[in-house]
Design a protein around this motif. Structure first.
Motif, PDB file in Angstrom:
ATOM      1  N   VAL A  43      54.364  36.145  73.090  1.00  0.00           N
ATOM      2  CA  VAL A  43      54.386  37.352  74.000  1.00  0.00           C
ATOM      3  C   VAL A  43      55.241  37.928  74.720  1.00  0.00           C
ATOM      4  CG1 VAL A  43      52.869  38.533  75.997  1.00  0.00           C
ATOM      5  CG2 VAL A  43      51.252  37.211  74.048  1.00  0.00           C
ATOM      6  N   ASN A  44      55.971  37.021  75.278  1.00  0.00           N
ATOM      7  CA  ASN A  44      57.049  37.711  76.380  1.00  0.00           C
ATOM      8  C   ASN A  44      57.935  38.727  75.421  1.00  0.00           C
ATOM      9  OD1 ASN A  44      56.168  36.910  79.535  1.00  0.00           O
ATOM     10  ND2 ASN A  44      56.302  34.746  78.606  1.00  0.00           N
ATOM     11  N   SER A  45      58.333  37.492  74.212  1.00  0.00           N
ATOM     12  CA  SER A  45      59.663  38.743  73.225  1.00  0.00           C
ATOM     13  C   SER A  45      58.532  40.199  72.512  1.00  0.00           C
ATOM     14  CB  SER A  45      59.085  37.520  72.361  1.00  0.00           C
ATOM     15  OG  SER A  45      60.169  38.525  70.705  1.00  0.00           O
ATOM     16  N   SER A  46      57.412  39.692  72.665  1.00  0.00           N
ATOM     17  CA  SER A  46      56.891  40.949  71.772  1.00  0.00           C
ATOM     18  C   SER A  46      56.581  42.282  73.101  1.00  0.00           C
ATOM     19  CB  SER A  46      55.738  41.120  71.441  1.00  0.00           C
ATOM     20  OG  SER A  46      54.913  40.753  72.596  1.00  0.00           O
ATOM     21  N   LEU A  47      56.963  41.764  73.910  1.00  0.00           N
ATOM     22  CA  LEU A  47      56.826  42.980  75.213  1.00  0.00           C
ATOM     23  C   LEU A  47      57.859  43.679  74.997  1.00  0.00           C
ATOM     24  CD1 LEU A  47      54.299  41.446  78.337  1.00  0.00           C
ATOM     25  CD2 LEU A  47      54.639  43.347  77.008  1.00  0.00           C
ATOM     26  N   GLN A  48      58.758  42.842  74.853  1.00  0.00           N
ATOM     27  CA  GLN A  48      60.533  43.686  74.536  1.00  0.00           C
ATOM     28  C   GLN A  48      60.403  45.003  73.154  1.00  0.00           C
ATOM     29  OE1 GLN A  48      63.854  40.634  74.435  1.00  0.00           O
ATOM     30  NE2 GLN A  48      62.368  39.031  75.845  1.00  0.00           N
ATOM     31  N   TYR A  49      59.677  44.865  72.511  1.00  0.00           N
ATOM     32  CA  TYR A  49      59.742  46.036  71.323  1.00  0.00           C
ATOM     33  C   TYR A  49      58.954  46.632  71.519  1.00  0.00           C
ATOM     34  CZ  TYR A  49      62.498  42.047  69.282  1.00  0.00           C
ATOM     35  OH  TYR A  49      63.433  41.020  68.982  1.00  0.00           O
ATOM     36  N   LEU A  50      58.304  47.114  72.805  1.00  0.00           N
ATOM     37  CA  LEU A  50      56.695  48.171  72.999  1.00  0.00           C
ATOM     38  C   LEU A  50      57.710  50.234  72.542  1.00  0.00           C
ATOM     39  CD1 LEU A  50      55.415  46.894  76.194  1.00  0.00           C
ATOM     40  CD2 LEU A  50      55.034  46.884  74.279  1.00  0.00           C
ATOM     41  N   ARG A  51      59.146  49.492  72.478  1.00  0.00           N
ATOM     42  CA  ARG A  51      59.788  50.968  72.789  1.00  0.00           C
ATOM     43  C   ARG A  51      59.578  51.034  71.374  1.00  0.00           C
ATOM     44  NH1 ARG A  51      58.942  54.839  76.205  1.00  0.00           N
ATOM     45  NH2 ARG A  51      58.984  54.167  78.371  1.00  0.00           N
ATOM     46  N   ALA A  52      60.034  50.492  69.906  1.00  0.00           N
ATOM     47  CA  ALA A  52      60.908  50.164  69.091  1.00  0.00           C
ATOM     48  C   ALA A  52      60.217  50.597  68.395  1.00  0.00           C
ATOM     49  CB  ALA A  52      60.813  48.473  68.912  1.00  0.00           C
ATOM     50  N   GLY A  53      59.152  51.613  68.533  1.00  0.00           N
ATOM     51  CA  GLY A  53      57.816  51.763  67.132  1.00  0.00           C
ATOM     52  C   GLY A  53      57.105  51.645  66.682  1.00  0.00           C
ATOM     53  N   GLY A  54      56.667  52.067  65.784  1.00  0.00           N
ATOM     54  CA  GLY A  54      55.339  52.118  65.831  1.00  0.00           C
ATOM     55  C   GLY A  54      53.875  51.376  65.099  1.00  0.00           C
ATOM     56  N   LYS A  55      55.739  49.948  64.554  1.00  0.00           N
ATOM     57  CA  LYS A  55      54.715  48.146  63.833  1.00  0.00           C
ATOM     58  C   LYS A  55      56.453  47.646  64.264  1.00  0.00           C
ATOM     59  CE  LYS A  55      54.932  45.014  60.519  1.00  0.00           C
ATOM     60  NZ  LYS A  55      54.397  45.220  58.400  1.00  0.00           N
ATOM     61  N   THR A  56      56.281  46.061  64.912  1.00  0.00           N
ATOM     62  CA  THR A  56      56.869  45.459  65.386  1.00  0.00           C
ATOM     63  C   THR A  56      56.273  44.376  64.784  1.00  0.00           C
ATOM     64  OG1 THR A  56      58.148  44.304  66.781  1.00  0.00           O
ATOM     65  CG2 THR A  56      56.278  44.909  67.379  1.00  0.00           C
ATOM     66  N   TYR A  57      57.467  42.729  64.845  1.00  0.00           N
ATOM     67  CA  TYR A  57      56.844  41.927  64.514  1.00  0.00           C
ATOM     68  C   TYR A  57      56.744  40.848  65.740  1.00  0.00           C
ATOM     69  CZ  TYR A  57      57.390  42.285  59.548  1.00  0.00           C
ATOM     70  OH  TYR A  57      56.861  42.597  57.960  1.00  0.00           O
ATOM     71  N   GLY A  58      57.687  41.386  66.429  1.00  0.00           N
ATOM     72  CA  GLY A  58      57.256  40.812  68.236  1.00  0.00           C
ATOM     73  C   GLY A  58      58.194  39.931  68.384  1.00  0.00           C
ATOM     74  N   SER A  59      59.139  39.129  67.635  1.00  0.00           N
ATOM     75  CA  SER A  59      60.210  37.854  67.735  1.00  0.00           C
ATOM     76  C   SER A  59      61.126  38.358  66.446  1.00  0.00           C
ATOM     77  CB  SER A  59      59.309  36.915  68.062  1.00  0.00           C
ATOM     78  OG  SER A  59      59.344  36.097  66.581  1.00  0.00           O
ATOM     79  N   ILE A  60      62.718  37.861  67.060  1.00  0.00           N
ATOM     80  CA  ILE A  60      63.270  38.180  66.176  1.00  0.00           C
ATOM     81  C   ILE A  60      63.827  37.191  64.958  1.00  0.00           C
ATOM     82  CG2 ILE A  60      65.622  37.209  65.725  1.00  0.00           C
ATOM     83  CD1 ILE A  60      66.204  37.776  68.779  1.00  0.00           C
ATOM     84  N   CYS A  61      62.863  35.922  65.518  1.00  0.00           N
ATOM     85  CA  CYS A  61      62.491  34.689  63.749  1.00  0.00           C
ATOM     86  C   CYS A  61      61.167  35.464  62.824  1.00  0.00           C
ATOM     87  CB  CYS A  61      62.142  33.152  64.660  1.00  0.00           C
ATOM     88  SG  CYS A  61      60.718  33.525  65.711  1.00  0.00           S
ATOM     89  N   LEU A  79      51.816  55.690  74.093  1.00  0.00           N
ATOM     90  CA  LEU A  79      52.629  54.514  73.231  1.00  0.00           C
ATOM     91  C   LEU A  79      51.791  53.821  72.394  1.00  0.00           C
ATOM     92  CD1 LEU A  79      55.464  53.524  74.961  1.00  0.00           C
ATOM     93  CD2 LEU A  79      55.742  54.302  73.298  1.00  0.00           C
ATOM     94  N   ILE A  80      51.720  53.100  70.977  1.00  0.00           N
ATOM     95  CA  ILE A  80      50.652  53.123  70.192  1.00  0.00           C
ATOM     96  C   ILE A  80      51.558  52.042  69.234  1.00  0.00           C
ATOM     97  CG2 ILE A  80      48.373  52.838  69.105  1.00  0.00           C
ATOM     98  CD1 ILE A  80      48.227  55.708  69.995  1.00  0.00           C
ATOM     99  N   GLN A  81      51.411  51.098  68.693  1.00  0.00           N
ATOM    100  CA  GLN A  81      52.090  50.336  68.063  1.00  0.00           C
ATOM    101  C   GLN A  81      50.898  48.714  67.930  1.00  0.00           C
ATOM    102  OE1 GLN A  81      55.411  47.414  70.436  1.00  0.00           O
ATOM    103  NE2 GLN A  81      56.176  48.351  69.375  1.00  0.00           N
ATOM    104  N   ALA A  82      51.060  48.468  66.220  1.00  0.00           N
ATOM    105  CA  ALA A  82      51.175  47.193  65.587  1.00  0.00           C
ATOM    106  C   ALA A  82      52.201  46.199  65.810  1.00  0.00           C
ATOM    107  CB  ALA A  82      50.361  47.452  64.220  1.00  0.00           C
ATOM    108  N   VAL A  83      51.342  45.298  66.136  1.00  0.00           N
ATOM    109  CA  VAL A  83      52.209  43.784  66.882  1.00  0.00           C
ATOM    110  C   VAL A  83      51.495  43.232  65.757  1.00  0.00           C
ATOM    111  CG1 VAL A  83      53.311  42.264  67.966  1.00  0.00           C
ATOM    112  CG2 VAL A  83      52.457  44.219  69.036  1.00  0.00           C
ATOM    113  N   ALA A  84      52.752  42.842  64.511  1.00  0.00           N
ATOM    114  CA  ALA A  84      52.563  41.765  63.976  1.00  0.00           C
ATOM    115  C   ALA A  84      53.321  40.373  63.345  1.00  0.00           C
ATOM    116  CB  ALA A  84      52.644  42.346  62.123  1.00  0.00           C
ATOM    117  N   PRO A  85      52.407  39.402  63.978  1.00  0.00           N
ATOM    118  CA  PRO A  85      53.143  37.683  65.014  1.00  0.00           C
ATOM    119  C   PRO A  85      52.975  36.980  63.276  1.00  0.00           C
ATOM    120  CG  PRO A  85      51.031  38.052  65.516  1.00  0.00           C
ATOM    121  CD  PRO A  85      51.681  39.192  65.479  1.00  0.00           C
TER     122      PRO A  85
END
Length: 322
Positions: free
Chosen positions: A254-272, A224-230
């Motif tokens: 970080v605790n929020s972003s770890l919940q999105y590890l299976r959400a795809g190739g990019k995530t912003y890491g938190s709902i807000c 799994l490879i993911q970009a996290v963009a806070p």
């Protein structure tokens, strides 16, 4: 129904379906535990060790703690040995996990052979490419950076080259074991062309595209490879802004972003931050790039910098160093 009516009806249906699916995918982000569940052994199943660049403070430190709390030994890397040693001691005492310290300056040209030598015998299951640098804390135009040639080299070495070289170093072991996780930390401002942060934002666009391309290449190999963009996280790079609904602490992010590890190739890491990303991309660039908006951004950061310096000076005067 004649041919033209059929074409327009089919086109309208396709558009409605397209945006309906996108809306559904968007709303999934509000329920990460339900939509992207992780088993209790997810992290330890990847391997014994996690490697975190820029692990002495901020988001990197929070990733190191979070992964250790989830049962992994961690390697933390940055250029300040005293800070690394203190973080390693805290992680070890808090979690009972092993911590390895590697002192290095990723803005330099040739540091990777030594790093590879120190990592070669470790079973590395997770890599977090977190280290990064701003060319200037105060947003400014490209030609206004001090020592522009040196700044360009350092930003590219730190933000771009490090990500690629660390992946080159660790990805082969993951491929051989057919499992692993790579998190490459980008930035929310890479979502659009962002004046006054042009060099930094462009370097983070590279991180995103590189991550998404690698995910397409290696997803069938168990990696799994993911970009996290806070967006706003209260770190030194962001001037330690006060936390609120938008600006999160490193630990909360970080605790929020770890919940999105299976959400795809990019995530912003938190709902807000997901909502912020959607809003930012919905506003016309002519509005965002208006001189008044950019001047307001520059003035805001300068004001916050002055306030931070005054607070620091006041604490030093009162003998309350932090």
């Amino acid at each position: 129904m004649d041919l033209m009516e059929l074409i327009f009806f089919s086109l309208g249906t396709a558009v409605a379906l397209y945006y309906g699916v996108r809306l559904l995918l968007f709303f999934r982000m509000f329920f990460p535990k339900l939509c992207f569940p992780l088993s209790k052994t997810f992290f330890t199943s990847m391997g014994e060790w996690a490697v975190v660049t820029g692990g002495s403070e901020g988001i990197g430190r929070a990733y190191a703690f979070a992964l250790a709390e989830r049962g992994m030994n961690v390697v933390i890397m940055s250029r300040t040995k005293a800070t690394l040693d203190q973080v390693a001691k805290e992680i070890g005492e808090t979690t009972g996990q092993k911590v390895k310290v590697i002192v290095t300056d990723f803005s330099d040209e040739n540091v990777f052979s030594e790093i590879e030598e120190q990592l070669k015998d470790l079973n590395i299951g997770i890599l977090v490419n977190n280290v990064g640098m701003l060319p200037s804390f105060i947003p400014c135009e490209f030609l206004e950076y001090k020592e522009l040639d040196k700044t360009i080299t350092k930003v590219i070495n730190c933000n771009v080259k490090t990500t690629v070289k660390m992946c080159k170093m660790i990805l082969p072991g993951m491929e051989n074991r057919r499992k692993g996780m790579i998190v490459n930390v980008s930035s929310g401002i890479a979502s659009i062309p962002f004046p006054l942060y042009t060099l930094y934002a462009a370097s983070k666009v590279f991180v995103e595209r590189f991550s998404q391309g690698l995910q397409a290449e290696y997803k069938d190999k168990g990696i799994l490879i993911q970009a996290v963009a806070p967006f706003g996280v209260s770190t030194r790079m962001a001037g330690y802004q006060q936390t609120n609904a938008v600006t999160l602490s490193p630990e909360d992010f970080v605790n929020s972003s770890l919940q999105y590890l299976r959400a795809g190739g990019k995530t912003y890491g938190s709902i807000c931050h997901i909502v912020l990303g959607w809003l930012l991309q919905s506003i016309p660039l002519k509005v965002l790039h208006a001189d008044s908006v950019l001047q307001g951004l520059q003035d805001y950061v300068k004001k916050k910098t002055i306030q931070k310096d005054l607070v620091s000076a006041s604490r030093m005067t009162n003998g309350k160093l932090f």
